[in-house]
Design a protein around this motif. Structure first.
Motif, PDB file in Angstrom:
ATOM      1  N   LEU A  19      10.109 -49.412  13.762  1.00 15.33           N
ATOM      2  CA  LEU A  19      10.863 -50.054  12.686  1.00 15.33           C
ATOM      3  C   LEU A  19      10.101 -50.044  11.365  1.00 15.33           C
ATOM      4  CD1 LEU A  19      12.166 -53.223  14.582  1.00 15.33           C
ATOM      5  CD2 LEU A  19      13.538 -51.259  13.886  1.00 15.33           C
ATOM      6  N   ASN A  20       8.782 -50.151  11.448  1.00 12.96           N
ATOM      7  CA  ASN A  20       7.945 -50.337  10.270  1.00 12.96           C
ATOM      8  C   ASN A  20       7.595 -49.010   9.599  1.00 12.96           C
ATOM      9  OD1 ASN A  20       6.501 -52.037   8.479  1.00 12.96           O
ATOM     10  ND2 ASN A  20       4.586 -51.571   9.536  1.00 12.96           N
ATOM     11  N   VAL A  21       8.578 -48.126   9.485  1.00 15.92           N
ATOM     12  CA  VAL A  21       8.340 -46.828   8.854  1.00 15.92           C
ATOM     13  C   VAL A  21       8.137 -47.005   7.350  1.00 15.92           C
ATOM     14  CG1 VAL A  21       9.312 -44.539   8.419  1.00 15.92           C
ATOM     15  CG2 VAL A  21       9.691 -45.652  10.621  1.00 15.92           C
TER      16      VAL A  21
ATOM     17  N   LEU B  42      19.587 -55.494  11.074  1.00 16.17           N
ATOM     18  CA  LEU B  42      19.158 -56.452  12.089  1.00 16.17           C
ATOM     19  C   LEU B  42      18.305 -57.527  11.430  1.00 16.17           C
ATOM     20  CD1 LEU B  42      18.239 -53.942  14.938  1.00 16.17           C
ATOM     21  CD2 LEU B  42      20.331 -55.304  14.732  1.00 16.17           C
ATOM     22  N   ASP B  43      18.951 -58.621  11.035  1.00 15.38           N
ATOM     23  CA  ASP B  43      18.229 -59.722  10.396  1.00 15.38           C
ATOM     24  C   ASP B  43      17.536 -60.572  11.456  1.00 15.38           C
ATOM     25  OD1 ASP B  43      17.288 -61.295   8.380  1.00 15.38           O
ATOM     26  OD2 ASP B  43      19.183 -62.320   7.976  1.00 15.38           O
TER      27      ASP B  43
ATOM     28  N   ILE C   7      15.349 -42.957   6.799  1.00  7.74           N
ATOM     29  CA  ILE C   7      14.330 -43.539   7.670  1.00  7.74           C
ATOM     30  C   ILE C   7      14.545 -45.040   7.840  1.00  7.74           C
ATOM     31  CG2 ILE C   7      12.622 -41.785   7.085  1.00  7.74           C
ATOM     32  CD1 ILE C   7      11.296 -43.749   5.214  1.00  7.74           C
ATOM     33  N   SER C   8      13.919 -45.591   8.861  1.00  5.47           N
ATOM     34  CA  SER C   8      14.016 -47.025   9.134  1.00  5.47           C
ATOM     35  C   SER C   8      13.238 -47.817   8.084  1.00  5.47           C
ATOM     36  CB  SER C   8      13.465 -47.345  10.523  1.00  5.47           C
ATOM     37  OG  SER C   8      14.192 -46.671  11.520  1.00  5.47           O
ATOM     38  N   VAL C   9      13.759 -48.997   7.758  1.00  2.00           N
ATOM     39  CA  VAL C   9      13.122 -49.871   6.772  1.00  2.00           C
ATOM     40  C   VAL C   9      12.939 -51.247   7.394  1.00  2.00           C
ATOM     41  CG1 VAL C   9      13.306 -50.917   4.476  1.00  2.00           C
ATOM     42  CG2 VAL C   9      14.230 -48.630   4.880  1.00  2.00           C
TER      43      VAL C   9
ATOM     44  N   ILE D 155      23.253 -43.864  13.514  1.00  2.00           N
ATOM     45  CA  ILE D 155      23.102 -45.029  12.652  1.00  2.00           C
ATOM     46  C   ILE D 155      21.732 -45.033  11.981  1.00  2.00           C
ATOM     47  CG2 ILE D 155      24.672 -46.558  13.909  1.00  2.00           C
ATOM     48  CD1 ILE D 155      22.173 -47.792  15.230  1.00  2.00           C
ATOM     49  N   ARG D 156      21.668 -45.749  10.874  1.00  2.00           N
ATOM     50  CA  ARG D 156      20.386 -46.044  10.248  1.00  2.00           C
ATOM     51  C   ARG D 156      20.092 -47.522  10.490  1.00  2.00           C
ATOM     52  NH1 ARG D 156      18.691 -45.535   3.844  1.00  2.00           N
ATOM     53  NH2 ARG D 156      16.444 -45.626   4.202  1.00  2.00           N
ATOM     54  N   ILE D 157      18.855 -47.814  10.861  1.00  2.00           N
ATOM     55  CA  ILE D 157      18.459 -49.193  11.126  1.00  2.00           C
ATOM     56  C   ILE D 157      17.642 -49.735   9.950  1.00  2.00           C
ATOM     57  CG2 ILE D 157      17.013 -50.693  12.554  1.00  2.00           C
ATOM     58  CD1 ILE D 157      19.498 -49.980  13.995  1.00  2.00           C
TER      59      ILE D 157
END
Length: 459
Positions: free
Chosen positions: A306-308, A244-245, A168-170, A279-281
């Protein structure tokens, strides 16, 4: 899959409008409840998949009270609210909803938020199941660059272990210099993608006119200057992780395209055809994205996509017990690099560091130790020079510390004033700041330094 939704809302017109929107979109609406007690009875009888929950309801109990029960029952919920009271919103956020729908409701917003909430809840359940199925021994190499045994850092590392095994997205939150990329790397090393690429992207460092090409790539001849084909960061990270910083710096038009990548799992290079990617984000930011959303600078739907699984990194001043081991680590690193016999810092130097507020966090500590190692001739660092702590007001109260972004803005403004707002050419602000003029203009725009002051810039 058919999704059953319960609406808990005491205003009939708004509740009826929501019911119509949901039914037209193919959802099953259980019923409409006007109080917490009524809502809980429906939950027991009909077992909804998701609850739309107003905060202010009839009766003594609020939606926040019901939210706590829904979380215990593992039922996803979204708040329905027109309330802007900060205390109420903070209390609501502590229940960890899957989002807020702000009144009056727009059909598009309702459906997008429901889609994101259900997707996020489903992904969270998969992560929990994966963790329960298997709890492999975690090698210390996973956290080899993450120093610290404070309680707040132990909690961070536990969260990394939980989310690492999933896909999952972090979203990693925290001030600049707190080590967000190191945490992202740890998550990658714990995942099934660990043998695949880890691609870091600093969104703040990408020139505005090249961001799309950098992320998605371009074909030869796609635009003036595109002499060769370019593979974008997302394709480079295929089957791996893209970090993605400073995601809060991404322009709105690129946020739309990023959302499409997350939803469709495909990219479209400039001048090329769509290509599927896997991809994983992992994203990170030092900004308050909820404030950015309120200002219209960040998309609500992208935020919730994004805020999973958010992970918040503490500032160094909030984990002072980690300063000593971090200092020792950096002493060892730089002493080895400079071929010096330095083994540590003197007690009075350590005490000085413990009393400092560290606005630049771990990065500032690292740079300070590097400088001390260069200047020390003995085996112990016994002198340290810290920046003046100008954070005490005339009445003795502690003034708010400025963020790195605020300090950057102040610095650019100082240089602009010195140059009489001349940006280009010899003696201009870009030259003094050692930046390309277009990069400086981009930074000014992001920092809210308005163009109305540029009347003196004749270049």
């Amino acid at each position: 899959m058919i999704v059953r939704v319960l609406i808990v809302e005491d205003q009939f017109i708004e509740a009826d409008n929501l019911r119509a929107i949901l039914r037209n979109a193919g959802y099953i609406v259980c019923k409409i409840a006007r109080s917490v007690d009524e809502g809980l009875l429906i939950v027991e009888k009909e077992n909804p998949d998701l609850v739309l929950l107003d905060i202010r309801l009839k009766g003594d109990l609020t939606g926040i009270d019901m939210a706590k029960i829904l979380r215990e029952k593992n039922i996803a919920f979204l708040y329905l609210s027109a309330n802007s009271n900060r205390e109420i919103l903070e209390a609501a956020k502590e229940t960890k909803p899957y989002g807020f729908l702000v009144k009056p409701f727009r059909e598009k917003d309702v459906l997008v938020m429901l889609d994101i909430a259900f997707y996020t809840h489903h992904q969270n359940q998969l992560a929990i199941k994966a963790l329960r199925r298997s709890t492999p021994a975690i090698s210390e190499d996973v956290f080899k660059e993450t120093i610290g045994s404070s309680e707040v850092m132990r909690e961070v590392m536990e969260n990394v272990k939980v989310v690492g095994a999933s896909d999952i997205s972090v979203l990693i939150l925290g001030e600049s210099g707190t080590g967000k990329e190191l945490i992202a790397q740890s998550i990658h090393r714990l995942s099934s993608r660990k043998s695949k690429p880890f691609i870091p992207v600093n969104c703040a460092a990408l020139p505005a006119n090249l961001i799309e090409s950098e992320l998605f790539g371009h074909e030869k001849g796609a635009f003036t200057g595109a002499a060769d084909k370019r593979i974008g960061k997302f394709e480079q990270g295929n089957e791996g992780t893209v970090f993605l910083d400073e995601i809060g710096e991404l322009p709105l038009e690129l946020q739309v395209k990023l959302l499409r990548v997350l939803q469709e799992k495909e990219v479209e290079p400039l001048g090329g055809k769509k290509r599927k990617i896997d991809i994983r984000i992992i994203a990170a930011t030092n900004r308050n994205l909820e404030e950015e959303i309120a200002k219209g600078c960040f998309r609500l739907d992208l935020y919730y996509r994004l805020n999973v699984f958010p992970i918040t990194l503490p500032a160094l001043r909030e984990r002072k017990e980690d300063i000593a081991p971090l200092a020792k680590h950096f002493v060892d690193v730089f002493a080895r690099k400079e071929n010096k016999p330095i083994t540590g810092v003197a007690n009075h130097v350590l005490q000085t560091m413990l009393n400092y507020h560290w606005p630049g966090n771990i990065r500032e500590l690292e740079n300070l130790i590097a400088r001390c190692v260069l200047l020390t001739n003995g085996v112990i660092i016994d002198t340290i020079k810290l920046p003046a702590q100008n954070n005490v007001t005339s009445n003795g109260a502690t003034a708010p510390l400025k963020t790195m972004t605020e300090n950057e803005k102040d610095h650019i403004l100082t240089i602009l004033e010195k140059c009489k707002w001349k940006i280009h050419g010899e003696g201009g602000a870009a030259e003094l700041l050692d930046l390309h003029p277009s990069t400086l203009n981009s930074r000014m725009k992001k920092l809210g330094i308005g163009k109305k002051y540029l009347g003196n810039d004749s270049n």
